[in-house]
Design a protein around this motif. Sequence first.
Motif, PDB file in Angstrom:
ATOM      1  N   ILE A 122      -3.367   5.707   3.373  1.00  0.00           N
ATOM      2  CA  ILE A 122      -3.062   4.267   3.402  1.00  0.00           C
ATOM      3  C   ILE A 122      -3.351   3.735   4.801  1.00  0.00           C
ATOM      4  O   ILE A 122      -3.977   2.686   4.963  1.00  0.00           O
ATOM      5  CB  ILE A 122      -1.601   4.008   2.997  1.00  0.00           C
ATOM      6  N   GLY A 182      -6.826   3.037   5.374  1.00  0.00           N
ATOM      7  CA  GLY A 182      -7.406   2.011   4.524  1.00  0.00           C
ATOM      8  C   GLY A 182      -8.053   2.539   3.261  1.00  0.00           C
ATOM      9  O   GLY A 182      -8.654   1.787   2.492  1.00  0.00           O
ATOM     10  N   GLU A 183      -7.920   3.836   2.993  1.00  0.00           N
ATOM     11  CA  GLU A 183      -8.552   4.457   1.834  1.00  0.00           C
ATOM     12  C   GLU A 183      -7.752   4.237   0.550  1.00  0.00           C
ATOM     13  O   GLU A 183      -8.325   4.098  -0.526  1.00  0.00           O
ATOM     14  CB  GLU A 183      -8.698   5.955   2.114  1.00  0.00           C
ATOM     15  N   THR A 198      -5.211   1.856  -1.550  1.00  0.00           N
ATOM     16  CA  THR A 198      -4.727   0.470  -1.621  1.00  0.00           C
ATOM     17  C   THR A 198      -4.118   0.150  -2.982  1.00  0.00           C
ATOM     18  O   THR A 198      -3.963  -1.012  -3.338  1.00  0.00           O
ATOM     19  CB  THR A 198      -5.891  -0.514  -1.353  1.00  0.00           C
ATOM     20  N   LEU A 199      -3.813   1.192  -3.716  1.00  0.00           N
ATOM     21  CA  LEU A 199      -3.318   1.031  -5.074  1.00  0.00           C
ATOM     22  C   LEU A 199      -2.311   2.135  -5.362  1.00  0.00           C
ATOM     23  O   LEU A 199      -2.440   3.248  -4.854  1.00  0.00           O
ATOM     24  CB  LEU A 199      -4.511   1.142  -6.043  1.00  0.00           C
ATOM     25  N   LEU A 259       3.251  -2.777   4.417  1.00  0.00           N
ATOM     26  CA  LEU A 259       2.330  -3.049   3.315  1.00  0.00           C
ATOM     27  C   LEU A 259       2.656  -4.408   2.717  1.00  0.00           C
ATOM     28  O   LEU A 259       3.831  -4.707   2.467  1.00  0.00           O
ATOM     29  CB  LEU A 259       2.458  -1.980   2.219  1.00  0.00           C
ATOM     30  N   ASP A 290       0.385  -7.187  -3.113  1.00  0.00           N
ATOM     31  CA  ASP A 290      -0.434  -8.262  -3.671  1.00  0.00           C
ATOM     32  C   ASP A 290      -0.186  -8.494  -5.153  1.00  0.00           C
ATOM     33  O   ASP A 290      -0.216  -9.630  -5.610  1.00  0.00           O
ATOM     34  CB  ASP A 290      -1.915  -7.973  -3.429  1.00  0.00           C
ATOM     35  N   ARG A 294      -8.387   5.602  -5.931  1.00  0.00           N
ATOM     36  CA  ARG A 294      -7.931   4.522  -5.041  1.00  0.00           C
ATOM     37  C   ARG A 294      -6.429   4.614  -4.796  1.00  0.00           C
ATOM     38  O   ARG A 294      -5.913   4.102  -3.813  1.00  0.00           O
ATOM     39  CB  ARG A 294      -8.271   3.175  -5.690  1.00  0.00           C
ATOM     40  N   GLU A 299      -0.922  -3.224  -6.399  1.00  0.00           N
ATOM     41  CA  GLU A 299      -1.999  -3.411  -5.421  1.00  0.00           C
ATOM     42  C   GLU A 299      -1.363  -3.846  -4.110  1.00  0.00           C
ATOM     43  O   GLU A 299      -0.471  -4.700  -4.091  1.00  0.00           O
ATOM     44  CB  GLU A 299      -2.984  -4.490  -5.891  1.00  0.00           C
ATOM     45  N   PHE A 300      -1.822  -3.254  -3.012  1.00  0.00           N
ATOM     46  CA  PHE A 300      -1.258  -3.574  -1.700  1.00  0.00           C
ATOM     47  C   PHE A 300      -2.333  -3.455  -0.637  1.00  0.00           C
ATOM     48  O   PHE A 300      -3.432  -2.953  -0.884  1.00  0.00           O
ATOM     49  CB  PHE A 300      -0.075  -2.651  -1.379  1.00  0.00           C
ATOM     50  N   ARG A 301      -1.990  -3.918   0.546  1.00  0.00           N
ATOM     51  CA  ARG A 301      -2.879  -3.782   1.704  1.00  0.00           C
ATOM     52  C   ARG A 301      -2.013  -3.567   2.935  1.00  0.00           C
ATOM     53  O   ARG A 301      -0.849  -3.990   2.972  1.00  0.00           O
ATOM     54  CB  ARG A 301      -3.772  -5.004   1.870  1.00  0.00           C
ATOM     55  N   LEU A 302      -2.563  -2.899   3.916  1.00  0.00           N
ATOM     56  CA  LEU A 302      -1.862  -2.690   5.176  1.00  0.00           C
ATOM     57  C   LEU A 302      -1.865  -4.008   5.932  1.00  0.00           C
ATOM     58  O   LEU A 302      -2.925  -4.559   6.234  1.00  0.00           O
ATOM     59  CB  LEU A 302      -2.557  -1.585   5.970  1.00  0.00           C
TER      60      LEU A 302
END
Length: 187
Positions: free
Chosen positions: A11, A14-15, A17-18, A41, A44, A61, A84-87
């Motif tokens: 995470i 960036g690899e 994200t789910l 995190l 989303d 993912r 679904e998320f992002r740093l």
Amino acid sequence: MLFRQDVLRRIGEGEVTLAFRRWRRPTVKAGGTLRTKVGVLAIDSVEVVDEREVTDADARRAGAAGRDALLREGPQDRPLYRVEFRLAGPDPRVALRRRRTISPEERAEIDARLARFDAASRHGPWTREVLGLIAGRPGTRAPDLAASLGRETAPFKADVRKLKELGLTESLQVGYRLSPRGRAYYG
């Protein structure tokens, strides 16, 4: 929502994200955030999905070897959620606990928070005692610290997390220690 250490690392890179989780009801919500060891995190989306919709690409993912491995995880009688998320950035507690000085206003704020923790406690005032114990025995296992106070481990760890939220302590591989901010406050 917990992640394995190898997935957390991915995470942070960036690899990943789910995530897929089998919950009775979600523990995160879209628009919310989740603090992890690699940072905050931003969540989303959170939605129930049919297992047939999950692909091998989705599984990778999410940090799994493949679809079949992912679908075997968790209680099979619960709905499958896709998250679904992002740093979004670093954990703000890291910068807070690195601070080596405390203003009189900050000290008063910490004093007030600790007094509220003590007043709300079912087992009486604990904050000063736990800070002193961690200061005197850094790196000691939580069960050993808890036992030295005649307390159960899980509630003791919950109390230490409250101190961590204030930037006063930090977790080690084994046990805890006072952070620089904690030493400035306690010392």
